[in-house]
Enzyme design. Structure first.
Site, PDB file in Angstrom:
ATOM      1  N   THR A  20      28.904 -57.968  34.442  1.00  0.00           N
ATOM      2  CA  THR A  20      29.022 -59.403  34.261  1.00  0.00           C
ATOM      3  C   THR A  20      29.529 -59.675  32.854  1.00  0.00           C
ATOM      4  O   THR A  20      29.904 -58.747  32.124  1.00  0.00           O
ATOM      5  CB  THR A  20      27.680 -60.108  34.548  1.00  0.00           C
ATOM      6  OG1 THR A  20      27.881 -61.526  34.537  1.00  0.00           O
ATOM      7  CG2 THR A  20      26.601 -59.732  33.546  1.00  0.00           C
ATOM      8  N   LYS A  45      33.771 -57.468  32.279  1.00  0.00           N
ATOM      9  CA  LYS A  45      34.592 -57.270  33.481  1.00  0.00           C
ATOM     10  C   LYS A  45      36.009 -56.783  33.186  1.00  0.00           C
ATOM     11  O   LYS A  45      36.626 -56.140  34.033  1.00  0.00           O
ATOM     12  CB  LYS A  45      34.630 -58.562  34.296  1.00  0.00           C
ATOM     13  CG  LYS A  45      33.280 -58.944  34.879  1.00  0.00           C
ATOM     14  CD  LYS A  45      33.369 -60.187  35.736  1.00  0.00           C
ATOM     15  CE  LYS A  45      32.004 -60.534  36.327  1.00  0.00           C
ATOM     16  NZ  LYS A  45      32.069 -61.689  37.247  1.00  0.00           N
ATOM     17  N   ASP A  85      34.042 -60.283  43.490  1.00  0.00           N
ATOM     18  CA  ASP A  85      33.804 -61.687  43.157  1.00  0.00           C
ATOM     19  C   ASP A  85      34.635 -62.643  44.008  1.00  0.00           C
ATOM     20  O   ASP A  85      34.124 -63.630  44.535  1.00  0.00           O
ATOM     21  CB  ASP A  85      34.112 -61.948  41.677  1.00  0.00           C
ATOM     22  CG  ASP A  85      32.972 -61.558  40.757  1.00  0.00           C
ATOM     23  OD1 ASP A  85      31.819 -61.531  41.219  1.00  0.00           O
ATOM     24  OD2 ASP A  85      33.237 -61.287  39.573  1.00  0.00           O
ATOM     25  N   ALA A 101      39.555 -68.876  32.857  1.00  0.00           N
ATOM     26  CA  ALA A 101      40.536 -67.873  33.277  1.00  0.00           C
ATOM     27  C   ALA A 101      40.064 -66.463  32.946  1.00  0.00           C
ATOM     28  O   ALA A 101      40.869 -65.539  32.902  1.00  0.00           O
ATOM     29  CB  ALA A 101      41.885 -68.150  32.607  1.00  0.00           C
ATOM     30  N   GLY A 102      38.756 -66.309  32.719  1.00  0.00           N
ATOM     31  CA  GLY A 102      38.198 -64.988  32.426  1.00  0.00           C
ATOM     32  C   GLY A 102      37.995 -64.176  33.686  1.00  0.00           C
ATOM     33  O   GLY A 102      38.621 -64.428  34.721  1.00  0.00           O
ATOM     34  N   LEU A 108      30.184 -71.800  39.406  1.00  0.00           N
ATOM     35  CA  LEU A 108      29.795 -70.408  39.611  1.00  0.00           C
ATOM     36  C   LEU A 108      28.469 -70.061  38.949  1.00  0.00           C
ATOM     37  O   LEU A 108      27.938 -68.976  39.163  1.00  0.00           O
ATOM     38  CB  LEU A 108      30.902 -69.472  39.108  1.00  0.00           C
ATOM     39  CG  LEU A 108      32.296 -69.676  39.718  1.00  0.00           C
ATOM     40  CD1 LEU A 108      33.195 -68.494  39.382  1.00  0.00           C
ATOM     41  CD2 LEU A 108      32.232 -69.896  41.221  1.00  0.00           C
ATOM     42  N   GLY A 114      26.557 -71.193  42.180  1.00  0.00           N
ATOM     43  CA  GLY A 114      27.001 -69.808  42.262  1.00  0.00           C
ATOM     44  C   GLY A 114      26.118 -68.885  43.080  1.00  0.00           C
ATOM     45  O   GLY A 114      26.412 -67.687  43.181  1.00  0.00           O
TER      46      GLY A 114
END
Length: 323
Positions: free
Chosen positions: A94, A98, A135, A161-162, A257, A280
């Site tokens: 996490t 990632k 994911d 945008a990660g 999320l 999430g």
């Protein structure tokens, strides 16, 4: 008050599996043969993953245990090497690991290659570490089963945008969304994700908001069907809402999320407006289901895993009320 965003009836329409009390009070005997699985992240104190996976291991009689480790970013290489050296069965990753874990893996699945991020590592008997990303598929499965929403031909606005945001964006493009607007405080991350989508999915219209201009974002959201928050904004009670409430129009589906807390400033505002809302927890469930099956080769006990998550959510909410 606990809000059941992934209430069991919503997911399957029925309840099955072992009774909660008997399952989660059972003691698991750990021995020298017990296989270890874990979550690596920074932080990890908020995670519900151990409850979900340990319940699944017990339900299927698998001699394994799942825990969580706090791993600072500069220690990720050592941590990944430890997965191999200590013969873990596998791990989840996490924030913030990632993407930064990629150089330390032996192989990436096609899905992980396309996304450029990994949330699941599988170790084989020879010690080879393969990175997967569950994911995106987990998010889409939750969207379909929790909200009964089909993302194909929809217009999406994505905050973040990660790692998780990239996974969700790529999977939504695979599912055939019409277009996606991307906003992130990192102009570089925004650019890279936009370029990936344009290259791999030329039919998907991509717009970016690197400057985070509120007025521009609000105008774009007017034409969107789904709004997704894939940033950490909302994990703390003091966090502001990621977008102005006036942008939340009546046809908009809201997906945050974040699952702990169960309600963020964004989801609270959405519920006030009677919008379709999903936190999430559904994504956590279904990405975990896929990861479990990659690790064990067995069909995951979805009902048991969902019950464990719901129980953990109740415990979390009760402890917050007491404090």
């Amino acid at each position: 008050m606990w809000v059941p965003f992934i209430g069991w009836i919503q997911i399957r329409g029925r309840t099955q599996g072992p009774p909660l009390r008997g399952l989660f009070m059972a003691k698991h005997s750990i021995s020298g043969k017990t296989v270890v699985y874990a979550l690596l992240g920074y932080p990890v104190a908020h995670t519900f993953s151990p409850a979900m996976h340990n319940a699944a291991f017990q339900a299927l009689g698998i001699d394994a245990v799942y825990t969580a480790f706090t791993v600072k970013p500069h220690e990720i290489k050592n941590a990944v090497n430890g997965v191999r050296a200590l013969e873990f069965g596998g791990v989840n990753l996490t924030i913030p690991h990632k993407e930064i874990c990629l150089p330390y893996l032996n192989e990436l699945s096609p899905e992980a290659q396309a996304i450029g991020a990994v949330n699941t590592i599988v170790r084989d008997h020879q010690g080879k570490l393969t990175g997967h990303n569950t994911d995106g598929r987990g998010f889409v499965r939750a969207l379909e089963r929790v909200l009964r929403a089909d993302p194909s031909h929809k217009q999406v606005f994505l905050f973040g945008a990660g790692g998780a945001g990239k996974a969700v964006a790529v999977q939504l493009a695979i599912e055939g969304i019409q277009g996606i607007c991307i906003a992130d405080t990192s102009a570089e991350q925004t650019r890279r994700l936009a370029n990936t989508l344009k290259k791999k999915f030329p039919k998907c219209k991509v717009a970016t908001f690197p400057s985070f201009e509120k007025a521009d974002i609000e105008r774009a959201i007017v034409d969107c069907d789904i709004l997704i928050n894939a940033t950490p904004c909302g994990m703390k009670a003091s966090d502001p809402i990621v977008v102005s409430p006036r942008a939340l129009h009546r046809k908009l589906i809201i997906c945050d999320l974040i699952y702990n807390p169960a309600m963020t400033a964004l989801t609270k505002e959405a519920r006030k407006r009677n919008l379709k809302v999903m936190n999430g927890l559904g994504m956590l469930l279904y990405q975990g289901v896929i990861a479990f099956e990659l690790w064990t080769g067995k069909k995951a006990p979805v009902e048991v895993m969902a019950k464990a998550l719901e129980q953990q959510m109740r415990k979390s909410q009760k402890s917050k009320v007491k404090s």
